[in-house]
Write a protein that holds these residues in place. Structure first.
Motif, short mmCIF file in Angstrom:
data_model
loop_
_atom_site.label_atom_id
_atom_site.label_comp_id
_atom_site.label_asym_id
_atom_site.label_seq_id
_atom_site.Cartn_x
_atom_site.Cartn_y
_atom_site.Cartn_z
N GLU A 284 0.87 -1.17 0.00
CA GLU A 284 0.00 0.00 0.00
C GLU A 284 0.90 1.22 0.00
O GLU A 284 1.71 1.42 0.92
CB GLU A 284 -0.91 -0.01 1.23
CG GLU A 284 -2.00 1.04 1.18
CD GLU A 284 -2.98 0.92 2.33
OE1 GLU A 284 -4.07 1.52 2.25
OE2 GLU A 284 -2.65 0.22 3.32
N LEU A 285 0.78 2.03 -1.02
CA LEU A 285 1.72 3.12 -1.27
C LEU A 285 1.03 4.47 -1.06
O LEU A 285 -0.10 4.67 -1.52
CB LEU A 285 2.25 3.02 -2.70
CG LEU A 285 3.29 4.04 -3.16
CD1 LEU A 285 4.59 3.86 -2.39
CD2 LEU A 285 3.53 3.90 -4.66
N PHE A 286 1.73 5.39 -0.39
CA PHE A 286 1.19 6.73 -0.15
C PHE A 286 2.20 7.78 -0.57
O PHE A 286 3.42 7.55 -0.54
CB PHE A 286 0.86 6.93 1.33
CG PHE A 286 -0.21 6.02 1.85
CD1 PHE A 286 -1.55 6.32 1.63
CD2 PHE A 286 0.11 4.88 2.55
CE1 PHE A 286 -2.55 5.47 2.11
CE2 PHE A 286 -0.87 4.03 3.04
CZ PHE A 286 -2.21 4.33 2.81
N ALA A 287 1.68 8.94 -0.98
CA ALA A 287 2.53 10.10 -1.22
C ALA A 287 2.84 10.75 0.13
O ALA A 287 2.01 10.74 1.04
CB ALA A 287 1.84 11.09 -2.14
N SER A 288 4.03 11.28 0.24
CA SER A 288 4.41 11.96 1.47
C SER A 288 3.66 13.28 1.61
O SER A 288 3.49 14.02 0.64
CB SER A 288 5.91 12.21 1.49
OG SER A 288 6.28 12.99 2.61
N LYS A 289 3.20 13.59 2.82
CA LYS A 289 2.54 14.87 3.06
C LYS A 289 3.54 16.02 3.01
O LYS A 289 3.18 17.16 2.74
CB LYS A 289 1.84 14.85 4.42
CG LYS A 289 0.65 13.92 4.50
CD LYS A 289 -0.02 13.99 5.87
CE LYS A 289 -1.22 13.07 5.95
NZ LYS A 289 -1.88 13.12 7.29
N ASN A 290 4.81 15.70 3.26
CA ASN A 290 5.86 16.72 3.32
C ASN A 290 6.96 16.37 2.33
O ASN A 290 7.71 15.43 2.54
CB ASN A 290 6.42 16.82 4.74
CG ASN A 290 7.45 17.93 4.88
OD1 ASN A 290 7.76 18.64 3.92
ND2 ASN A 290 7.97 18.09 6.08
N GLU A 291 7.05 17.11 1.22
CA GLU A 291 8.05 16.84 0.19
C GLU A 291 9.47 16.99 0.72
O GLU A 291 10.41 16.41 0.17
CB GLU A 291 7.84 17.78 -1.01
CG GLU A 291 6.71 17.38 -1.93
CD GLU A 291 7.05 16.16 -2.78
OE1 GLU A 291 8.25 15.93 -3.02
OE2 GLU A 291 6.14 15.44 -3.18
N LYS A 292 9.65 17.78 1.77
CA LYS A 292 10.99 17.96 2.33
C LYS A 292 11.42 16.75 3.14
O LYS A 292 12.59 16.62 3.52
CB LYS A 292 11.02 19.21 3.20
CG LYS A 292 10.80 20.50 2.42
CD LYS A 292 10.87 21.73 3.34
CE LYS A 292 10.66 23.00 2.54
NZ LYS A 292 10.71 24.21 3.41
#
Length: 386
Positions: free
Chosen positions: A330-338
């Motif tokens: 299960e893959l998610f995008a990070s809420k914080n690109e940094k």
């Protein structure tokens, strides 16, 4: 008339069996349908669904007949009538390709399944929307099997006759390297990324065939699932693809696109949903209860499309990471690109080239190294996870 049509499909099946490839995708071995009465095989166009089914018939001499619902021979006859005639001729089972092209197909399949309990019915289509769209309760009758885009592991087998065991990219993978001794892995991976992610590469003219498959998905398949589709909606979907091909940041401006094309947000989200379900795009969302949230990343599902359209190579790299990891995790995008790009199993992942900074990620996945470095995973290694 039906008897004549069945005669023609018998000839078609014999011809298809003669032209089966000598090697088959290793993924086919993971699909166990021999004892399944009702099976649905789905996946993107060009991944080998028809080849899988024809090979199943041929390899075990199954007493099955293959028909394609988009063949004009079928369109003028109720599906129930033609399949009933096939069973009455003595066939144990039937394979029906491109099932959504048959009129009232879900009602006919339900009746056939219930009326012929001794026969098997295997169907295929290019989208898992077909069961969601069906009006009859098929979900408890037909077991679903998805065929994904081809992995790099499969490409190595089909082109180099190298078979590698499945790996966990986040664990020690040193045991695979003896099998790769003397192999220019980066060169092969580059070929795979540009023209090897679907088995259509065997037929040549990869990019032309890929573009044709994309057009069929948009103009030929999606209209079955989007009510009141208009010409402008086709242009919007093409615009989405064109934007994603070149965008250095894999997102779309929802408000801007709605204003530009005169769409409601609801309609745009509907188009994005059907493009995702048809495996034209992958949407990687941040962890949230909302289906569409700020911060989601959108990629073309097939990384080789970026090459065929001279697109953004950084997005192609991330598209490949998404393609591979979503098959297992299960893959998610990070809420914080940094912080990092993606999160999978609470592992933080950053994607980039050799000099990509680690940020706060646990691993950097990079495309220009051929062996793992501390906390750095070669991009091609992800292609061995399925």
């Amino acid at each position: 008339m039906i008897d004549e049509i069945i005669d023609k499909f018998e000839l078609i099946l014999e011809r298809l069996k003669r032209y089966l490839p000598l090697k088959k995708r290793p993924f086919y071995d993971q699909i166990s349908i021999d004892d399944i009465r009702g099976a649905l095989i789905y996946g993107s166009r060009g991944v080998g669904k028809t080849t899988f089914l024809i090979n199943k018939i041929a390899s075990s001499n199954k007493n099955f007949l293959y028909i394609s619902a988009d063949n004009p021979l079928v369109s003028s006859i109720p599906l129930y009538d033609i399949v009933s005639a096939i069973f009455k001729r003595g066939y144990d089972g039937v394979v029906i390709d491109e099932i959504h092209h048959a009129n009232k197909w879900s009602e006919h399949l339900k009746s056939l399944y219930d009326d012929y309990p001794g026969n098997k019915i295997w169907i295929s289509d290019s989208s898992n929307l077909i069961l969601k769209k069906s009006v009859s309760d098929l979900s408890r009758r037909f077991v679903q099997f998805r065929i994904p885009l081809m992995s790099f592991r499969e490409y190595l087998y089909l082109t180099q006759d190298i078979m590698i065991d499945l790996i966990d990219p986040f664990e020690d993978s040193k045991n695979i390297y003896p099998k790769l001794k003397g192999v220019n892995i980066l060169k092969l991976f580059s070929e795979y990324m540009s023209s090897g992610i679907r088995p259509i590469f065997f037929e040549g003219e990869y990019c032309k065939r890929l573009k044709s498959l994309m057009e069929k998905s948009i103009y030929y398949d999606i209209p079955f699932y989007v009510p009141s589709i208009q010409d402008s909606h086709f242009r919007v979907m093409n615009a989405i693809i064109g934007h994603l091909v070149n965008a250095p940041i894999p997102t779309i401006n929802v408000s801007g696109m709605c204003n530009e094309w005169g769409l409601s947000k609801e309609k745009l989200y509907q188009l994005l949903f059907v493009m995702e379900q048809s495996e034209l795009i992958n949407i990687v969302r941040v962890r949230s209860k909302s289906m569409y949230t700020k911060g989601a990343k959108i990629f073309l599902a097939d990384p080789s499309i970026y090459n065929c359209f001279d697109g953004n190579l950084g997005s192609a790299r991330e598209s490949f990471v998404v393609m591979c990891l979503k098959e297992k995790y299960e893959l998610f995008a990070s809420k914080n690109e940094k912080d990092c790009d993606f999160i999978v199993n609470n592992i933080k992942i950053e994607v980039g080239g050799r000099n990509k900074k680690k940020k706060n990620a646990d691993f950097v996945i990079t495309d220009d190294v051929d062996i793992p470095i501390k906390n750095r995973i070669p991009l091609w290694l992800l292609g061995l996870i399925y």
